[in-house]
Design a protein around this motif. Sequence first.
Motif, PDB file in Angstrom:
ATOM      1  N   TYR A   1      50.573  62.540  45.288  1.00 40.15           N
ATOM      2  CA  TYR A   1      49.330  61.750  45.002  1.00 40.15           C
ATOM      3  C   TYR A   1      49.550  60.324  45.531  1.00 40.15           C
ATOM      4  N   ILE A   2      48.477  59.573  45.540  1.00 43.54           N
ATOM      5  CA  ILE A   2      48.628  58.059  46.082  1.00 43.54           C
ATOM      6  C   ILE A   2      48.991  57.228  44.739  1.00 43.54           C
ATOM      7  N   TYR A   3      50.021  56.566  45.174  1.00 42.98           N
ATOM      8  CA  TYR A   3      50.840  55.476  44.471  1.00 42.98           C
ATOM      9  C   TYR A   3      49.709  54.158  44.292  1.00 42.98           C
ATOM     10  N   ALA A   4      48.985  53.807  43.341  1.00 39.52           N
ATOM     11  CA  ALA A   4      47.929  52.760  43.358  1.00 39.52           C
ATOM     12  C   ALA A   4      48.732  51.631  42.635  1.00 39.52           C
ATOM     13  N   SER A   5      49.892  51.140  43.299  1.00 42.04           N
ATOM     14  CA  SER A   5      50.687  50.054  42.677  1.00 42.04           C
ATOM     15  C   SER A   5      50.064  48.710  42.766  1.00 42.04           C
ATOM     16  N   HIS A   6      49.895  48.070  41.552  1.00 39.34           N
ATOM     17  CA  HIS A   6      49.406  46.650  41.662  1.00 39.34           C
ATOM     18  C   HIS A   6      50.638  45.775  42.351  1.00 39.34           C
ATOM     19  N   VAL A   7      51.815  46.267  42.257  1.00 37.21           N
ATOM     20  CA  VAL A   7      52.710  45.421  42.583  1.00 37.21           C
ATOM     21  C   VAL A   7      52.896  45.590  44.373  1.00 37.21           C
ATOM     22  N   LEU A   8      52.847  46.863  44.753  1.00 39.32           N
ATOM     23  CA  LEU A   8      52.958  46.986  46.101  1.00 39.32           C
ATOM     24  C   LEU A   8      51.966  47.123  47.052  1.00 39.32           C
ATOM     25  N   SER A   9      50.843  47.543  46.629  1.00 40.27           N
ATOM     26  CA  SER A   9      49.632  47.852  47.427  1.00 40.27           C
ATOM     27  C   SER A   9      49.108  46.390  48.102  1.00 40.27           C
ATOM     28  N   PRO A  10      49.104  46.714  49.324  1.00 42.62           N
ATOM     29  CA  PRO A  10      48.831  45.211  49.984  1.00 42.62           C
ATOM     30  C   PRO A  10      47.290  44.984  49.856  1.00 42.62           C
ATOM     31  N   TYR A  11      46.460  45.965  49.428  1.00 41.91           N
ATOM     32  CA  TYR A  11      45.159  45.664  49.256  1.00 41.91           C
ATOM     33  C   TYR A  11      44.745  45.151  47.934  1.00 41.91           C
ATOM     34  N   TYR A  12      45.705  45.253  46.674  1.00 43.44           N
ATOM     35  CA  TYR A  12      45.595  44.512  45.658  1.00 43.44           C
ATOM     36  C   TYR A  12      45.566  43.052  45.798  1.00 43.44           C
ATOM     37  N   VAL A  13      46.529  42.439  46.485  1.00 41.30           N
ATOM     38  CA  VAL A  13      46.484  41.111  46.517  1.00 41.30           C
ATOM     39  C   VAL A  13      45.301  40.552  47.393  1.00 41.30           C
ATOM     40  N   GLU A  14      44.676  41.440  48.277  1.00 41.13           N
ATOM     41  CA  GLU A  14      43.574  41.068  49.039  1.00 41.13           C
ATOM     42  C   GLU A  14      42.440  40.767  47.877  1.00 41.13           C
ATOM     43  N   GLY A  15      42.571  41.561  46.700  1.00 34.81           N
ATOM     44  CA  GLY A  15      41.645  41.173  45.732  1.00 34.81           C
ATOM     45  C   GLY A  15      41.708  40.160  44.910  1.00 34.81           C
ATOM     46  N   THR A  16      43.201  39.689  44.671  1.00 34.15           N
ATOM     47  CA  THR A  16      43.406  38.548  43.661  1.00 34.15           C
ATOM     48  C   THR A  16      43.138  37.265  44.374  1.00 34.15           C
ATOM     49  N   LYS A  17      43.063  37.376  45.840  1.00 40.67           N
ATOM     50  CA  LYS A  17      42.474  36.397  46.694  1.00 40.67           C
ATOM     51  C   LYS A  17      41.383  35.548  46.110  1.00 40.67           C
ATOM     52  N   THR A  18      40.219  36.201  45.531  1.00 40.12           N
ATOM     53  CA  THR A  18      39.079  35.973  44.778  1.00 40.12           C
ATOM     54  C   THR A  18      39.348  34.783  43.715  1.00 40.12           C
ATOM     55  N   PHE A  19      40.745  34.539  43.262  1.00 38.97           N
ATOM     56  CA  PHE A  19      40.951  33.646  42.456  1.00 38.97           C
ATOM     57  C   PHE A  19      40.866  32.348  43.203  1.00 38.97           C
ATOM     58  N   ALA A  20      41.428  32.101  44.269  1.00 39.11           N
ATOM     59  CA  ALA A  20      41.525  31.009  45.118  1.00 39.11           C
ATOM     60  C   ALA A  20      39.817  30.534  45.485  1.00 39.11           C
ATOM     61  N   TYR A  21      39.155  31.368  45.934  1.00 42.88           N
ATOM     62  CA  TYR A  21      37.762  31.270  46.305  1.00 42.88           C
ATOM     63  C   TYR A  21      37.044  30.667  45.108  1.00 42.88           C
ATOM     64  N   GLU A  22      37.200  31.244  44.022  1.00 43.45           N
ATOM     65  CA  GLU A  22      36.538  30.721  42.669  1.00 43.45           C
ATOM     66  C   GLU A  22      37.046  29.376  42.470  1.00 43.45           C
ATOM     67  N   ILE A  23      38.235  29.071  42.180  1.00 43.40           N
ATOM     68  CA  ILE A  23      38.580  27.775  41.866  1.00 43.40           C
ATOM     69  C   ILE A  23      38.316  26.694  42.803  1.00 43.40           C
ATOM     70  N   ALA A  24      38.322  27.133  44.152  1.00 39.40           N
ATOM     71  CA  ALA A  24      37.845  26.168  45.228  1.00 39.40           C
ATOM     72  C   ALA A  24      36.385  25.684  45.006  1.00 39.40           C
TER      73      ALA A  24
END
Length: 376
Positions: free
Chosen positions: A190-213
């Motif tokens: 199966y695919i391990y959809a790890s919020h820790v290791l997935s490089p795509y996950y942190v591409e999503g949490t970038k939105t935090f920076a765009y919002e606060i800006a």
Amino acid sequence: MSHIKLKCNDCFYSHDSNMSILNCKSCGGTVDVEYVESKDVQNKIVLNNGMEMIVPLKYPEKFVSLGEGNTPIIRLPNVEKQLNLDKIFGKLEFMNPTGSFKDRGTFMMISMAIEEKISSVVEDSSGNAGASLSAYCAKTGLEAHIFAPESAPVSKLGQIKTYGAKVHLIKGSRDEVTKKAKRFYQENNYIYASHVLSPYYVEGTKTFAYEIAKQFAFDLPENIIFPVGNGSLIIGCWKGLNELLEQNIIDKIPRLHCVQAEQFIPVIQEINGDSDYRMNDNPFSVAGGISVSFPARKKEVAKIINDSFGIGVSVTDEEIIEWQKFLARKEGVFCEPTSATVFAALKKLFDSNAISKKDSVLLPITGFGLKDKLFV
Ligand SMILES: Cc1ncc(COP(=O)(O)O)c(C=O)c1O
Ligand SMILES: [Zn+2]
């Protein structure tokens, strides 16, 4: 040709993008998305605050959403009074669709999974990441296997089950849960959809920076304090802030501080150059979301804190519960213990003169109070 590569944070080896790559094939290090010739990349989404953000998706217009992000920022006058500080802001991350900031990363990771036509995913979680993944899987018809500790709060487990995910309860520590999840996904292919290791996950949490800006009219507070277990929010925020800096949308980056529960301080030890982490025998903290002994990205997180001139602070369970109650009783904000840690840390940073009265501080309030056990 794809517009992204997955680059190792240790040896810089570059991989073609693929959801099954979670560690470097050459040295085992963590990997992150690298945009090839980022200035020319057209793969952007328009966030619900109108800002554009570069994303790893091939078809950005098709991203999966439950309406995550765009969380409010409120001033906290009674915290200001209590600590004799001038400007304290809370960003209410618990107002995300599943009640925690985790949805920021999940929307991107699941959007990638859909592009790759994946049908089953595995994740391990203390509760919130599992709940978030389960919700986005429910929306898109993916099968979700969530590994969680037997001791996880019943409310979080109930939330995961209600979304229809398959729950695997594991005896033992949070780290034991991760080991079992890894074995399961490897055995079943199966695919391990790890919020820790997935490089795509942190591409999503970038939105935090765009919002606060945008919320601070591109003039950010001097300090942000993050509760850090594995570091997915602080890493994404740092990445997003640097993208904004490169585009001259902001002209400075705040100091990014982290708080850990005193029983689990691997990132703080890394910041202090003490890489020989010694774990207590039976560690427990009321801050379940950051009860992580061996965070895979601890070097990255420590570097971010050092590079931004931030500080790592540890807090006790008593301090956490005291602040959880203070926030509820004086500000009407009910967060889970993990999220209350940032207030205990703020007090310590102020008491040690690391933050001064005039400095403005932003505190992400990451998870809603009803998700966790009650300690009042
Ligand atoms: C409410 C809450 N805040 C903060 C964190 C810490 O996030 P990370 O492990 O990505 O640092 C978690 C993680 O589960 C969480 O549930
Ligand atoms: Zn490597």
